[in-house]
Design an enzyme around this catalytic site. Sequence first.
Site, PDB file in Angstrom:
ATOM      1  N   GLU A 118      76.821  41.234  41.317  1.00  0.00           N
ATOM      2  CA  GLU A 118      75.353  40.739  41.110  1.00  0.00           C
ATOM      3  C   GLU A 118      74.854  39.776  41.877  1.00  0.00           C
ATOM      4  O   GLU A 118      73.681  39.874  42.314  1.00  0.00           O
ATOM      5  CB  GLU A 118      75.476  40.256  39.615  1.00  0.00           C
ATOM      6  CG  GLU A 118      75.744  41.493  38.531  1.00  0.00           C
ATOM      7  CD  GLU A 118      74.713  42.721  38.731  1.00  0.00           C
ATOM      8  OE1 GLU A 118      73.659  42.519  38.936  1.00  0.00           O
ATOM      9  OE2 GLU A 118      75.081  43.799  38.223  1.00  0.00           O
ATOM     10  N   HIS A 150      68.556  60.266  35.276  1.00  0.00           N
ATOM     11  CA  HIS A 150      67.638  60.138  36.381  1.00  0.00           C
ATOM     12  C   HIS A 150      66.525  61.373  36.509  1.00  0.00           C
ATOM     13  O   HIS A 150      65.650  61.221  37.166  1.00  0.00           O
ATOM     14  CB  HIS A 150      68.470  59.954  37.459  1.00  0.00           C
ATOM     15  CG  HIS A 150      69.274  58.662  37.378  1.00  0.00           C
ATOM     16  ND1 HIS A 150      70.294  58.441  36.641  1.00  0.00           N
ATOM     17  CD2 HIS A 150      69.119  57.318  38.093  1.00  0.00           C
ATOM     18  CE1 HIS A 150      70.922  57.344  36.618  1.00  0.00           C
ATOM     19  NE2 HIS A 150      70.143  56.721  37.545  1.00  0.00           N
ATOM     20  N   GLU A 167      72.246  48.032  46.363  1.00  0.00           N
ATOM     21  CA  GLU A 167      73.342  48.132  45.667  1.00  0.00           C
ATOM     22  C   GLU A 167      74.560  48.199  46.714  1.00  0.00           C
ATOM     23  O   GLU A 167      75.486  47.789  46.048  1.00  0.00           O
ATOM     24  CB  GLU A 167      73.281  49.375  44.963  1.00  0.00           C
ATOM     25  CG  GLU A 167      72.332  49.759  44.086  1.00  0.00           C
ATOM     26  CD  GLU A 167      72.519  48.806  42.713  1.00  0.00           C
ATOM     27  OE1 GLU A 167      73.863  48.170  42.585  1.00  0.00           O
ATOM     28  OE2 GLU A 167      71.805  48.130  42.183  1.00  0.00           O
ATOM     29  N   ALA A 196      74.574  44.386  32.815  1.00  0.00           N
ATOM     30  CA  ALA A 196      74.478  43.189  34.057  1.00  0.00           C
ATOM     31  C   ALA A 196      73.452  43.487  34.691  1.00  0.00           C
ATOM     32  O   ALA A 196      73.016  44.724  35.383  1.00  0.00           O
ATOM     33  CB  ALA A 196      75.841  43.161  34.894  1.00  0.00           C
ATOM     34  N   HIS A 237      73.071  40.671  44.980  1.00  0.00           N
ATOM     35  CA  HIS A 237      71.669  40.951  44.906  1.00  0.00           C
ATOM     36  C   HIS A 237      70.897  39.630  45.139  1.00  0.00           C
ATOM     37  O   HIS A 237      69.803  39.401  45.760  1.00  0.00           O
ATOM     38  CB  HIS A 237      71.382  41.520  43.489  1.00  0.00           C
ATOM     39  CG  HIS A 237      71.732  43.060  43.461  1.00  0.00           C
ATOM     40  ND1 HIS A 237      71.611  43.906  44.250  1.00  0.00           N
ATOM     41  CD2 HIS A 237      72.458  43.605  42.375  1.00  0.00           C
ATOM     42  CE1 HIS A 237      72.146  45.084  43.750  1.00  0.00           C
ATOM     43  NE2 HIS A 237      72.866  44.675  42.582  1.00  0.00           N
ATOM     44  N   TYR A 297      72.253  56.214  45.508  1.00  0.00           N
ATOM     45  CA  TYR A 297      73.258  55.799  44.988  1.00  0.00           C
ATOM     46  C   TYR A 297      74.396  56.630  45.987  1.00  0.00           C
ATOM     47  O   TYR A 297      75.498  55.959  46.576  1.00  0.00           O
ATOM     48  CB  TYR A 297      73.534  56.339  43.897  1.00  0.00           C
ATOM     49  CG  TYR A 297      72.656  55.592  42.767  1.00  0.00           C
ATOM     50  CD1 TYR A 297      72.797  54.271  42.696  1.00  0.00           C
ATOM     51  CD2 TYR A 297      71.720  56.388  41.985  1.00  0.00           C
ATOM     52  CE1 TYR A 297      71.931  53.744  41.537  1.00  0.00           C
ATOM     53  CE2 TYR A 297      70.864  55.929  41.311  1.00  0.00           C
ATOM     54  CZ  TYR A 297      70.912  54.492  40.878  1.00  0.00           C
ATOM     55  OH  TYR A 297      70.174  53.701  40.058  1.00  0.00           O
TER      56      TYR A 297
HETATM   57 ZN   LIG Z   1      73.740  46.266  41.599  1.00  0.00          ZN
END
Ligand SMILES: [Zn+2]
Length: 610
Positions: free
Chosen positions: A382, A509, A409, A352, A385, A519
């Site tokens: 989503e 990462h 996020e 996604a 965003h 995050y």
């Molecule tokens: Zn996201």
Amino acid sequence: MLLDLMKTHLLIAMLLTLGMSACTARSSGNSDAEAKGADPKKFIEEVNESLLKLNIEGSQAGWVSETYITDDTSALNARSNQRVIEATERFAKDAVRFDKVEATPDLRRELDLLKVSLVMATPSDPKESEELTRIAANLDAQYGKGKWCPDPKKPESCLDINKITDVMRDSRDEKQLRQVWEGWHTISPPMRKDYARFVELSNKGARELGFPDSGAMWRAKYDMPPDAFTKEVDRLWDQVRPLYLKLHAYVRMKLHDRYGDIVLPNGPIPAHLLGNIWAQDWSNIYKLAAPANADPGYNLTDILKRHKTTPIDMVKTGERFYTSLGFAPLPQTFWERSMFVKPRDREVVCHASAWDIDFADDLRVKMCIQPTDEDFKTIHHELGHNFYQRAYKDLPLLFRDSANDGFHEAIGDTIALSVTPEYLVKIGLLDKAPDASRDIGLLLDKELEKIAFLPFGLLIDQWRWKVFSGEIKPEDYNKAWWDLRLKYQGIAPTFLRREEFFDPGAKYHVAANVPYTRYFLAFILQFQFHRALSQAAGCTLPIHRCSIYQSPDAGKRLNAMLSMGLSRPWPEALEKIAGTKQMDATAILDYFKPLDAWLDEQIKGKPIGW
Ligand SMILES: [Zn+2]
């Protein structure tokens, strides 16, 4: 929603893709004399115009390459990404020319943002630049191709990260888990030497831009001195650490019951038993950890199936959440151009993501929606965003991004926190919200996802910042990694992991050089946002039951922040929504309060810590 992607943060997202230009077109000179004639306004106009054009091309190529995967679309996408990266690097280095030139505060901010927009700066020496570019691309590719083959004679038995993830999720066989864990960590020792060289060269590039090292360059994005930011992150961790210690003690006790003395009652938890290869999300062992009567009293996946909810229904429901807060409906093109269903006739990337193709109105979601609880929350996330992207679309291009990289996020997750039983009742999916006796299950499940993640979200960059600054030497890479995992997570390998290994490289990462503190911040901020918005909505329930659905007051607050984009330092954006300029993890403690008392009861008389 940790792994989902927000497409097209202007610079940052693009710069995650490695492989910078080998031959950097340097600015013709940095002398003050030359700068005297330079006009920052003209320069920024040129930057905006050029980057807008290149980024639109980049998102179009990216969209096609992910919704119609062929060798050609991949090549086109790689090429346009490369162009964006090259241009950005050129402009970032050029921006240094204006350091001593007078500029309006907005222009100064745009120049500064340009300078910190790089994730990796290449040295000016063309040979070194080329070497760094090559190493970075190799590290990324080595991870991407990473596989563990239990039987090298049978290639079909090889496990890539997806299959590794499945085993870690589903298996409770200690031997198998350990084997798979060790297997996956065989992909990274070959990266070790390259990584040390990568650190050396990328630091050189960062120093040429005026930063002490690459880690300091990453921390410079946060509107405060790099060292102050390090302290800020520590402060937030101290706020939530007591809660993590309790969860750790409880889960360790349950694992001890299941696996016996492989899990010592007062030691660190073995790294391979938490349902995830990095032990960063423990929700896969929910069943093992949950008490007998912990079901939440309803099953959203079943309800959606019973209602024959279609993917479009799910997106419309998500959109209604936002319009109920006062946001305008999504444009017609969103419905025409998005991808909601997995096509039957071609390969696509189903993961996604939310897109902002033209940095204005061409918003899209790409997702292979199934009628499940998880996808229902994901679509709400989503769209967060997309509404953020639209809220800042009228700002100068360099400000069209979230207030810091944790905010984007955090917004999606904040809205997902509003998908409560009470919300499901309001939209007609549930007859009656379960009473408070069901909270333990609901909250334990969330803690295993959200609280378990925090120390991991923190330590990746703790390790990297120290590696970049030279405090951790190459000969101690693995030892330092496990020292930090023990210190923050209370997790340890059950077998020696000396310097012949390179365990950090088995995390995407690290291999791909993507900063990670965002995050951690997102997980802290989402609860702070949720608490503040719930208060604005006048919610009087415990906050884990609050939904801001149908609250224009909450919507107004939210929009005040979203529409600021990146135009002001993030503490000012935070203030709009939370009424304070300080990040604050106490909202997490409020949210999980009912579980806290229950956890205390469970671990009474048991050891805490390791
Ligand atoms: Zn996201």
